[in-house]
Motif scaffolding. Structure first.
Motif, mmCIF file in Angstrom:
data_model
loop_
_atom_site.group_PDB
_atom_site.id
_atom_site.type_symbol
_atom_site.label_atom_id
_atom_site.label_comp_id
_atom_site.label_asym_id
_atom_site.label_seq_id
_atom_site.Cartn_x
_atom_site.Cartn_y
_atom_site.Cartn_z
ATOM 1 N N ARG A 73 0.849 -1.186 0.000
ATOM 2 C CA ARG A 73 0.000 0.000 0.000
ATOM 3 C C ARG A 73 0.884 1.236 0.000
ATOM 4 O O ARG A 73 1.765 1.386 0.838
ATOM 5 N N ARG A 74 0.673 2.118 -0.983
ATOM 6 C CA ARG A 74 1.411 3.382 -0.997
ATOM 7 C C ARG A 74 0.891 4.290 0.102
ATOM 8 O O ARG A 74 -0.317 4.363 0.341
ATOM 9 N N GLY A 75 1.805 4.985 0.760
ATOM 10 C CA GLY A 75 1.413 5.902 1.818
ATOM 11 C C GLY A 75 2.629 6.546 2.446
ATOM 12 O O GLY A 75 3.737 6.504 1.895
ATOM 13 N N THR A 76 2.429 7.145 3.585
ATOM 14 C CA THR A 76 3.532 7.841 4.237
ATOM 15 C C THR A 76 4.560 6.829 4.762
ATOM 16 O O THR A 76 4.265 5.665 5.007
ATOM 17 N N GLY A 77 5.787 7.310 4.875
ATOM 18 C CA GLY A 77 6.863 6.464 5.362
ATOM 19 C C GLY A 77 7.527 5.632 4.294
ATOM 20 O O GLY A 77 8.241 4.679 4.604
ATOM 21 N N GLN A 78 7.324 5.997 3.027
ATOM 22 C CA GLN A 78 7.949 5.244 1.939
ATOM 23 C C GLN A 78 8.107 6.138 0.705
ATOM 24 O O GLN A 78 7.528 7.221 0.617
ATOM 25 N N ALA A 79 8.908 5.641 -0.239
ATOM 26 C CA ALA A 79 9.010 6.297 -1.547
ATOM 27 C C ALA A 79 7.800 5.864 -2.368
ATOM 28 O O ALA A 79 7.553 4.666 -2.533
ATOM 29 N N THR A 80 7.034 6.816 -2.853
ATOM 30 C CA THR A 80 5.758 6.492 -3.491
ATOM 31 C C THR A 80 5.766 6.642 -5.010
ATOM 32 O O THR A 80 4.870 6.116 -5.673
ATOM 33 N N THR A 81 6.728 7.346 -5.583
ATOM 34 C CA THR A 81 6.835 7.449 -7.041
ATOM 35 C C THR A 81 8.305 7.419 -7.436
ATOM 36 O O THR A 81 9.129 8.123 -6.849
ATOM 37 N N THR A 82 8.621 6.594 -8.426
ATOM 38 C CA THR A 82 9.957 6.555 -9.016
ATOM 39 C C THR A 82 9.857 7.126 -10.419
ATOM 40 O O THR A 82 9.068 6.630 -11.239
ATOM 41 N N SER A 83 10.639 8.153 -10.703
ATOM 42 C CA SER A 83 10.537 8.855 -11.986
ATOM 43 C C SER A 83 11.790 8.635 -12.828
ATOM 44 O O SER A 83 12.911 8.681 -12.313
ATOM 45 N N PHE A 84 11.567 8.415 -14.132
ATOM 46 C CA PHE A 84 12.643 8.290 -15.103
ATOM 47 C C PHE A 84 12.725 9.554 -15.957
ATOM 48 O O PHE A 84 11.717 10.226 -16.192
#
Length: 320
Positions: A73-84
């Motif tokens: 589950r995406r949410g606080t306390g993590q990297a939520t988007t990886t961009s190229f």
């Protein structure tokens, strides 16, 4: 602090079926599989590294593909988007390609002068392609699937979601990053000279749920250290500042330390060397299962446990 990283080294995420993972990142996104190895802490699971031709730091997205892993589950306390990073004016081409592959995409949006297209991989990992208005000098992987004029150049940035920003911002300053801009609840920090591959966005979302790191989420974000001596010095400084930091770990292709930023995201500092050609030639990267010396005695059992992985011929064009 003497710590001054010059950018992202890699992002590591958790995936599901390894063949589906490889098909998407090699064929749909046109990256190269530069290393087929295993999770050194769980050798019954692959560790797949995708990047440019040689897997240079700053181009790498890696995966632990656990077929039976529960959905995260995406949410606080993590990297939520990886961009190229992709060339300017390429997002229309990419939108057509992704839609043609059955991938749902966002509208092309603009933030801070950058056009971006957001989508998810087959396991729900949130990705973005960003057309930075300045030239990205990194060469693309010439793979036959994606024309060079549109191809991914490497990582652009990562987005971390936090409840409050102050302590996380201080941690990035300790790593030598500089606050460069703010757009509403999104703060951008840049390493070195900034630009693609050297940026992190801190998204402040106090009302968002806490993230759950599992299938379809980022496991950790790694920053670059030039060499082992510098890494050891940085580790000592972080410990002196009161951070809980692992010992230096041998990851075969780099050395690593791990710690959490105050918002909860697991960070790594990884050395640029020795790189991915330490145990196989450049032209053969990713072709065979490579194991560190301490796991070689268990090769037969490991190979029996791992599912078969079929790679496209284009991953090693000179050998195809």
């Amino acid at each position: 602090m003497s710590i001054k990283t010059n950018g992202l080294h890699h992002v590591t995420a958790i995936g599901g079926d390894p063949q589906r993972n490889a098909d998407f990142y090699l064929r749909t996104l046109g990256l190269r599989l530069v290393k087929t190895t295993v999770n050194f802490d769980d050798p019954g699971t692959y560790h797949l590294y995708y990047g440019d031709e040689s897997g240079k730091p700053g181009t790498l997205l890696t995966f632990f593909p656990w077929r039976d892993a529960p959905r995260g589950r995406r949410g606080t306390g993590q990297a939520t988007t990886t961009s190229f990073s992709v060339p300017e004016h390429s997002l229309g081409w990419w939108r057509d390609r992704l839609v043609g592959a059955g991938v749902t995409t966002s509208r092309i949006t603009n933030r801070d002068g950058e056009d971006a297209l957001t989508f998810q991989d087959p396991d729900g990992l949130q990705l973005a392609l960003v057309a930075h208005p300045q030239h990205d000098p990194r060469d693309p992987w010439d793979n036959g699937h994606v024309p060079a004029e549109h191809a991914i150049r490497g990582l652009h940035s990562v987005t971390l979601s936090v409840v409050t920003e102050d302590a996380t911002a201080e941690m990035f300053r300790e790593l030598g990053l500089t606050f460069t801009s703010q757009d509403a609840n999104r703060l951008r920090f840049s390493a070195g000279d900034g630009g693609p591959g050297a940026m992190v966005d801190v998204l402040v979302t106090p009302d968002a749920p806490r993230g759950l790191v599992a299938n379809g989420t980022v496991h950790h974000v790694a920053w670059r250290a030039p060499d082992e001596a510098t890494q050891a010095e940085w580790r000592a400084e972080l410990v002196d500042r009161g951070h809980s930091v692992t010992s230096i770990l041998d990851r075969q292709y780099f050395r690593s330390i791990y710690f959490r930023e105050p918002g909860g995201t697991l960070l790594e500092v990884a050395t640029d060397q020795p790189g991915f050609s330490v145990d196989e030639p450049l032209l053969e990267l990713g072709r065979a299962l490579k194991l560190p010396p301490w796991l070689e005695p268990d090769r037969e059992q490991i190979e029996h446990t791992l599912p078969k992985l079929n790679l496209p011929r284009e991953n090693n064009p000179e050998l195809a």
